[in-house]
Scaffold this active site. Structure first.
Site, PDB file in Angstrom:
ATOM      1  N   GLY A  98       0.838  -1.194   0.000  1.00 33.63           N
ATOM      2  CA  GLY A  98       0.000   0.000   0.000  1.00 33.63           C
ATOM      3  C   GLY A  98       0.870   1.240   0.000  1.00 33.63           C
ATOM      4  O   GLY A  98       2.015   1.230  -0.449  1.00 33.63           O
ATOM      5  N   GLY A  99       0.324   2.307   0.548  1.00 32.32           N
ATOM      6  CA  GLY A  99       1.056   3.573   0.580  1.00 32.32           C
ATOM      7  C   GLY A  99       2.355   3.479   1.354  1.00 32.32           C
ATOM      8  O   GLY A  99       3.242   4.323   1.193  1.00 32.32           O
TER       9      GLY A  99
ATOM     10  N   GLY B 249      25.826  11.526 -29.322  1.00 23.62           N
ATOM     11  CA  GLY B 249      25.331  12.199 -28.119  1.00 23.62           C
ATOM     12  C   GLY B 249      25.819  11.510 -26.861  1.00 23.62           C
ATOM     13  O   GLY B 249      26.038  12.150 -25.824  1.00 23.62           O
ATOM     14  N   ALA B 250      26.012  10.198 -26.952  1.00 21.41           N
ATOM     15  CA  ALA B 250      26.458   9.462 -25.773  1.00 21.41           C
ATOM     16  C   ALA B 250      27.857   9.910 -25.345  1.00 21.41           C
ATOM     17  O   ALA B 250      28.184   9.885 -24.157  1.00 21.41           O
ATOM     18  CB  ALA B 250      26.422   7.965 -26.051  1.00 21.41           C
TER      19      ALA B 250
HETATM   20  C1  HXC Z   1      -3.369  -4.072  12.351  1.00 23.99           C
HETATM   21  C2  HXC Z   1      -2.382  -5.984  11.585  1.00 23.99           C
HETATM   22  C3  HXC Z   1      -2.200  -5.395  10.319  1.00 23.99           C
HETATM   23  C4  HXC Z   1      -2.641  -4.054  10.126  1.00 23.99           C
HETATM   24  C5  HXC Z   1      -1.388  -7.365  10.242  1.00 23.99           C
HETATM   25  N1  HXC Z   1      -1.878  -7.196  11.487  1.00 23.99           N
HETATM   26  N2  HXC Z   1      -1.584  -6.268   9.505  1.00 23.99           N
HETATM   27  N3  HXC Z   1      -2.962  -5.307  12.585  1.00 23.99           N
HETATM   28  N4  HXC Z   1      -3.216  -3.429  11.173  1.00 23.99           N
HETATM   29  N5  HXC Z   1      -2.472  -3.426   8.981  1.00 23.99           N
HETATM   30  C6  HXC Z   1      -1.848  -8.159  12.579  1.00 23.99           C
HETATM   31  C7  HXC Z   1      -2.744  -9.350  12.358  1.00 23.99           C
HETATM   32  O1  HXC Z   1      -4.022  -9.056  12.833  1.00 23.99           O
HETATM   33  C8  HXC Z   1      -2.041 -10.399  13.208  1.00 23.99           C
HETATM   34  O2  HXC Z   1      -2.364 -10.160  14.570  1.00 23.99           O
HETATM   35  C9  HXC Z   1      -0.576 -10.052  13.051  1.00 23.99           C
HETATM   36  O3  HXC Z   1      -0.542  -8.701  12.626  1.00 23.99           O
HETATM   37  C10 HXC Z   1       0.108 -10.899  12.016  1.00 23.99           C
HETATM   38  O4  HXC Z   1      -0.681 -10.897  10.839  1.00 23.99           O
HETATM   39  P1  HXC Z   1      -0.986 -12.237  10.044  1.00 23.99           P
HETATM   40  O5  HXC Z   1      -2.035 -11.904   9.072  1.00 23.99           O
HETATM   41  O6  HXC Z   1      -1.244 -13.348  11.011  1.00 23.99           O
HETATM   42  O7  HXC Z   1       0.412 -12.504   9.354  1.00 23.99           O
HETATM   43  P2  HXC Z   1       0.693 -13.074   7.906  1.00 23.99           P
HETATM   44  O8  HXC Z   1      -0.153 -14.278   7.635  1.00 23.99           O
HETATM   45  O9  HXC Z   1       2.170 -13.230   7.828  1.00 23.99           O
HETATM   46  O10 HXC Z   1       0.215 -11.937   6.902  1.00 23.99           O
HETATM   47  C11 HXC Z   1       0.834 -10.687   6.892  1.00 23.99           C
HETATM   48  C12 HXC Z   1       0.036  -9.668   6.037  1.00 23.99           C
HETATM   49  C13 HXC Z   1      -1.438  -9.662   6.499  1.00 23.99           C
HETATM   50  C14 HXC Z   1       0.106 -10.121   4.572  1.00 23.99           C
HETATM   51  C15 HXC Z   1       0.743  -8.341   6.171  1.00 23.99           C
HETATM   52  O11 HXC Z   1      -1.448  -9.500   7.906  1.00 23.99           O
HETATM   53  C16 HXC Z   1      -2.192  -8.555   5.886  1.00 23.99           C
HETATM   54  O12 HXC Z   1      -2.618  -8.659   4.731  1.00 23.99           O
HETATM   55  N6  HXC Z   1      -2.404  -7.484   6.667  1.00 23.99           N
HETATM   56  C17 HXC Z   1      -3.192  -6.372   6.209  1.00 23.99           C
HETATM   57  C18 HXC Z   1      -2.443  -5.563   5.209  1.00 23.99           C
HETATM   58  C19 HXC Z   1      -3.180  -4.325   4.850  1.00 23.99           C
HETATM   59  O13 HXC Z   1      -4.191  -4.359   4.144  1.00 23.99           O
HETATM   60  N7  HXC Z   1      -2.727  -3.184   5.392  1.00 23.99           N
HETATM   61  C20 HXC Z   1      -3.279  -1.939   5.131  1.00 23.99           C
HETATM   62  C21 HXC Z   1      -2.692  -1.520   3.786  1.00 23.99           C
HETATM   63  S1  HXC Z   1      -3.196   0.065   3.342  1.00 23.99           S
HETATM   64  P3  HXC Z   1      -2.344 -11.327  15.665  1.00 23.99           P
HETATM   65  O14 HXC Z   1      -2.856 -10.682  16.876  1.00 23.99           O
HETATM   66  O15 HXC Z   1      -3.180 -12.422  15.126  1.00 23.99           O
HETATM   67  O16 HXC Z   1      -0.912 -11.725  15.804  1.00 23.99           O
HETATM   68  C22 HXC Z   1      -1.991   0.970   3.888  1.00 23.99           C
HETATM   69  C23 HXC Z   1      -2.213   2.369   3.568  1.00 23.99           C
HETATM   70  C24 HXC Z   1      -1.017   3.166   3.872  1.00 23.99           C
HETATM   71  O17 HXC Z   1      -1.061   0.556   4.456  1.00 23.99           O
HETATM   72  C25 HXC Z   1      -1.234   4.495   3.254  1.00 23.99           C
HETATM   73  C26 HXC Z   1      -0.124   5.409   3.527  1.00 23.99           C
HETATM   74  C27 HXC Z   1      -0.349   6.657   2.756  1.00 23.99           C
END
Ligand code: HXC
Length: 510
Positions: A169-170, A404-405
């Protein structure tokens, strides 16, 4: 008193455990180290000083007030690499997946602000699920605070990102604005939108590894500057890179002890250039033979291999090298090579690192894909970068420097300080055959005449002496003496002072 001390130690122990033993075990099971183990490997022994170990998130939604982990998913502080100061943040995937909350961002911002004030690099170890979902816009605001600091720090202190887990993501845009991105093979990935969204929107089926793994970003997209087998090697290589870099833009690059004679003559270079001008040779051999102790830290080794970029030392001082590579696309400049080298030249110039340019370039790569892709604008990036660079610039033309290079590759006309050529250099508007076919079009049906004209053209231009007569080449040097000549050239330029006219900023053809 004893009780308070014991309580402090107990609190520290809780913080050091991050998200707990089970999550640490899960992290290890993926072949990944924890945030703290990574910092231990990155920094000199016992040099880490931590900030905000007990900082806690303030979120109360979704039961978050019941879930507190001191430090809130990122370990921050400063320490040393071979005795030189760096600031570091290391995201802790065992705490909410290393996700970025408001307070997590505040911790990162604090060390970035201190790095700017104290003039030391920032190294970010990224391992995060992105924005902390429970915090919503507060988390997005946190990211933007980090982004703004990335921009302000750019060109002031070196910024290095190591991607050691998810970065999606971002969140990718903070590393993207740093100077170097390194990835760990098979355990890290970066993408703006993940495989599921890609499938929904474009119907493409792709794995996370294919979409944004280390191979993709070092070979196809060039988002990353290098990829390493595992966490340990990645962190060791970052230590090696930091040794080449100044701590900030007010300092000169570090001078390390060296054990290699600056006057070392490499007779083997006298025969590096093949008799046949169309036969390639490995430019890396030249780089290794002129560098102190043959130590070359290559940047973007797997992308645009027709140009080589990286750091060496000469008499212990860091030098940035840009070199055409005749073994790939005959060393032609193309879109990718121009972008790769331009960014490298700008980094060197921003941080006062002298630039050595080794030239063997038959020209820009022709073709519709290059023209449609905007080679004009991309080639201009490299031209612009060399033209604006005020650091010491030494150029050695080993063989071809056409069209040019020739101008682009740190020529005399772009304020090259020392422009050397080997006796094997060919400096001309274009290759003999093409030139003859244009200026002797009337003889095109007479192969004998054409081959005579071609031979005449070659005799006249396939050498460095016309350019030397005009002062565009300062000296024609023996290949074997290149290390000695280049070391002396850079030594003579240590006091160089050159300023560009005042402007708010330039308008490089992005
Ligand atoms: C809160 C999160 C989290 C998040 C993971 N966790 N991502 N908690 N916010 N964004 C937590 C899970 O709930 C879990 O908690 C622990 O972290 C580990 O995650 P798992 O899913 O068990 O691990 P894994 O299977 O290795 O998968 C990792 C992952 C997946 C691929 C990163 O967790 C995932 O898809 N997370 C969401 C990603 C996402 O959509 N993020 C937002 C993106 S948008 P527990 O308690 O069970 O250990 C963004 C915008 C930014 O980032 C913009 C900036 C401008």
């Amino acid at each position: 008193m004893n009780k308070i001390l014991t309580e402090l130690e107990a609190r520290r122990n809780i913080a050091r455990m991050g998200g707990g033993q089970n999550r640490i075990d899960a992290q290890h099971a993926k072949g990944k180290l924890t945030a703290r183990e990574r910092i231990d490997l990155l920094l000199d022994d016992d040099s880490f000083e931590e900030f905000d170990m007990f900082k806690a998130h303030r979120c109360v939604d979704f039961g978050m007030d019941e879930q507190q982990f001191p430090g809130d998913g990122v370990v921050t502080g400063w320490g040393t690499i071979n005795g030189r100061m760096v600031y570091v943040y290391s995201q802790d995937f065992t705490v909410f997946g290393g996700s970025l909350s408001e307070t997590h961002a505040e911790k990162i911002c604090k060390i970035m602000d201190m790095a700017m004030q104290n003039g030391a690099p920032v190294i970010g170890l990224n391992d995060s699920g992105g924005a902390r979902i429970q915090e919503g816009v507060a988390s997005l605001a946190g990211y933007a605070e980090v982004f703004q600091r990335n921009v302000m720090a750019s060109g002031v202190v070196p910024q290095i990102s190591v991607i050691m887990g998810p970065c999606a993501g971002g969140a990718v845009y903070s590393p993207a604005m740093t100077d170097f991105i390194f990835m760990v093979k098979d355990s890290s990935y970066m993408f703006v939108t993940g495989p599921d969204v890609v499938k929904t929107v474009t119907n493409e089926i792709v794995t996370a590894e294919e979409l944004g793994g280390a191979s993709t970003h070092t070979k196809k997209s060039s988002v990353a500057d290098g990829a390493f087998e595992n966490d340990v090697i990645a962190l060791t290589e970052v230590r090696r890179l930091v040794d080449f870099l100044p701590l900030n833009n007010r300092q000169k690059p570090p001078v390390r002890p060296f054990f290699d004679d600056p006057s070392r003559v490499e007779s083997s270079l006298d025969t590096l250039i093949p008799e046949n001008p169309n036969q390639p040779y490995d430019m890396k051999e030249l780089i290794l033979k002129i560098a102190d102790e043959s130590d070359f830290y290559e940047i973007q080794e797997d992308f645009a291999k027709n140009i080589l970029t990286g750091f060496i030392r000469m008499e212990g001082s860091t030098v940035g090298v840009v070199a055409n590579q005749p073994t790939v696309l005959a060393g032609c400049l193309d879109i990718d090579a121009s972008r790769k080298a331009a960014r490298f030249v700008r980094f060197c110039d921003a941080f006062e690192i002298p630039i050595l340019t080794l030239v063997d370039v038959p020209g820009f790569l022709p073709g519709t894909s290059q023209e449609f892709g905007g080679v004009i604008k991309h080639g201009a990036k490299l031209l612009f970068a060399y033209g604006e660079a005020t650091v010491p610039k030494v150029t050695v033309i080993t063989r071809k420097a056409y069209g040019g290079a020739y101008d682009v590759m740190s020529s005399k006309h772009l304020r090259g300080d020392f422009n050397y050529a080997w006796p094997t250099a060919e400096i001309a508007v274009m290759g003999a055959k093409g030139a003859t076919e244009i200026i002797h079009r009337a003889d095109l049906n007479n192969p004998e005449k054409i081959s005579q004209h071609t031979a005449d053209y070659e005799k006249r231009f396939a050498n460095p002496f016309i350019a030397a007569e005009k002062g565009f080449i300062d000296e024609v040097i023996m290949p074997g003496s290149t290390r000695r000549r280049v070391c002396r050239a850079f030594a003579s330029l240590r006091g160089k002072s050159l300023k560009n006219p005042w402007k708010k900023h330039d308008n490089i053809p992005l």
